[in-house]
Enzyme design. Structure first.
Site, PDB file in Angstrom:
ATOM      1  N   LYS A 239       3.185   1.111  -2.721  1.00 37.01           N
ATOM      2  CA  LYS A 239       4.322   1.914  -3.186  1.00 37.01           C
ATOM      3  C   LYS A 239       5.162   1.009  -4.095  1.00 37.01           C
ATOM      4  CE  LYS A 239       6.717   5.723  -2.914  1.00 37.01           C
ATOM      5  NZ  LYS A 239       6.292   6.870  -3.690  1.00 37.01           N
ATOM      6  N   ASP A 340       1.682   7.514  -1.911  1.00 32.85           N
ATOM      7  CA  ASP A 340       1.796   8.960  -1.666  1.00 32.85           C
ATOM      8  C   ASP A 340       0.672   9.721  -2.357  1.00 32.85           C
ATOM      9  OD1 ASP A 340       3.541   7.649  -3.453  1.00 32.85           O
ATOM     10  OD2 ASP A 340       4.436   9.529  -4.061  1.00 32.85           O
ATOM     11  N   ASP A 364      -1.697   2.334   8.581  1.00 33.64           N
ATOM     12  CA  ASP A 364      -1.603   3.015   9.873  1.00 33.64           C
ATOM     13  C   ASP A 364      -1.560   4.520   9.655  1.00 33.64           C
ATOM     14  OD1 ASP A 364      -1.429   3.226  12.585  1.00 33.64           O
ATOM     15  OD2 ASP A 364       0.713   2.830  12.701  1.00 33.64           O
TER      16      ASP A 364
END
Ligand code: NAP
Length: 474
Positions: A239, A340, A364
């Protein structure tokens, strides 16, 4: 030989040794196992039966695992005393033998340990968590084409916000830290001067190091080198558009590693120059036969675009000898995606991905999302791997409400056992298990979690019945 207080070594068997992070496995290795809490009582015996039967079927008396029972979690407290969730015996055994396989462990409340799983990863520096997500034919899935997903999530295991360095709001250390950051650190930091951490916030620290990122990405690329076709592909997930110096640095250090360590002598100065520019401008994409454009924005001048376009052409011609005639298709492709977007991409364009190298928290989330596509947690194996040790484990938890009922799906630990066999190089036994597991699912001989999703509904097998069914296809 290490002395153990309360555990008994198997009478026969040899040590697995490691050379350059790779295991050298004898024909009769000693393998420590932790049964696990909750449903561990059901899934571990089922797993052990399947692994032993597969080895016996494939290698007869030539190979055998000598299982060594060690303790962690609630079972450890029964043997070693209250709050002794992770006894020294267990740590010594894994350190000595360099390997273990485990069922799920309850996160203890009290006793000073936040999570036994996180503790094990940190004690043994198991810096890569490897979670393959692959579809087995016949498994009920919420997706129309779950078979298109065949990825391996490589999750960094020791850094990031998961280090657990955090302070509760209103804790005096937290208030002091916020004041120090607001009054000293932020005003002295370029680009941060207008920011202010709201009073009453909790604070967590997100360390991401070059060393930690690169050793993990190195493992992911090494893995990709062993794959074939378009699966020789590592995507750096980050990100970095928002967290530039942690997540963005993970991407940059990944590219740097790919270029410096894996390109070898092939890299030209011009290639390196282009890569630098691509890293500084992550929104750049190459389209229409090497036309470099920046979608949506026009920050680059036309002149720069042309220059980069020419450079790309020069690169293509300068490397045509080694990359032409489709030779580039044999190389490992390293690219990157924003976190994302990858959640969408594994659903909309799953066939385009292979190995996803991620930071700790992203990995995760992503591995559970990917597991859902191919059949849920009951089918999600995992391995935690470092340079001196490896621990194989189910991705799911102890599912306490199902414990002791001989009901839960043992698939996740069985497939973790398959990963362990592959790690040993015992691929024949590993393949036998996966093929037989596939057949039992295709024949709708499954545990309750998969049975309830099948249309028309089928009567579920027990946990041990599912294991027996796998063995019956050997
Ligand atoms: P969980 O144990 O993973 O169980 C949540 C639900 O997932 C279960 O109720 C069940 O759903 C499904 N599930 C879990 N294992 C399954 C299996 N083998 N086959 C089919 N379905 C399965 O999560 P939790 O209840 O949040 O956590 C319980 C304890 O486990 C906590 O102490 C947690 O800290 C610990 N934990 C340990 C690990 C680990 O050891 N690696 C990982 C995660 C959590 P249905 O009831 O709907 O069928």
């Amino acid at each position: 030989m290490t002395n153990f207080e309360k555990i008994n070594l198997p009478k026969t068997g040899e040590l697995i040794t490691f050379k350059n992070g790779r295991p050298i496995v004898p024909n009769n290795p000693i393998v420590p196992f932790i049964r696990g809490d909750g449903t561990g009582i059901d899934i571990w015996p089922a797993t052990q039966r399947v692994i032993d039967a597969a080895i016996n079927k494939c290698y007869g008396n030539e190979k055998k695992i000598n299982w060594f029972k060690i303790y962690a979690g609630d079972e450890a407290c029964e043997i070693y005393g209250t709050y002794n969730y992770l006894p020294q015996d267990t740590i010594n055994a894994i350190k000595h033998f360099g390997i273990a396989i485990k069922g799920p462990l309850t996160t203890p409340v009290g006793g000073g340990i936040r999570s036994l799983n996180v503790a094990l990863r940190q004690i043994f520096d198991l810096y890569s968590c490897v979670r393959p997500c692959k579809y087995y034919s016949g498994t009920p899935s919420p997706h129309k084409n779950p078979e298109d997903l065949d990825i391996i999530v490589y999750r960094e295991n020791t850094e990031d916000i998961y280090m657990g360095i955090e302070w509760e709001a209103d804790d005096s250390n937290c208030i002091e830290l916020i004041n120090h950051l607001n009054n000293n650190v932020i005003p002295n930091s370029k680009n941060l001067k207008q920011r202010n951490i709201p009073k009453g916030s909790s604070i967590g620290i997100k360390p991401v190091s070059k060393f930690g990122s690169q050793r993990h990405i190195r493992k992911a690329i090494e893995h990709a080198k062993k794959l074939s076709g378009n699966k020789r592909h590592v995507t750096l997930v980050h990100k970095g558009n928002i967290m530039k110096f942690t997540e963005g640095a993970f991407r940059d250090w990944g590219y740097e590693l790919a270029v410096n360590e894996f390109r070898g002598d092939c890299i030209t100065e011009r290639e390196s120059w282009i890569l630098d520019n691509l890293q500084k401008n992550p929104t750049l994409t190459i389209e229409n036969n090497a036309q470099l454009i920046e979608p949506g924005f026009d920050k680059l001048t036309t002149e720069k675009r042309i220059i980069i376009c020419q450079e790309i052409k020069e690169i293509i011609s300068s490397i045509s000898e080694t990359h032409g005639d489709n030779q580039w298709k044999n190389l490992v492709l390293v690219d990157d995606r924003i976190a994302d977007s990858i959640f969408q991409q594994i659903q909309t364009r799953p066939q385009e991905y292979s190995i996803l190298a991620t930071l700790n928290l992203n990995g995760d989330y992503l591995s559970d999302a990917a597991a859902a596509i191919v059949g849920g947690l009951g089918m999600a194996p995992g391995a935690n791997i470092g340079d001196q040790a490896a621990i194989f484990e189910a991705t799911h938890g102890t599912a306490p409400k199902h414990a002791g009922l001989d009901k839960i799906n043992p698939g996740s630990v069985i497939l973790s056992g398959v990963m362990m066999l592959e790690f040993f190089g015992w691929n024949k036994a590993a393949d036998l298990i996966t093929k037989s597991l596939s057949k039992t699912i295709e024949d709708k001989r499954v545990t309750y979690d998969l049975a309830r999703l099948m249309k028309p509904k089928v009567s579920p097998l027990s946990c041990s019945g599912f294991a027996e069914s796998i063995i019956s296809y050997f």
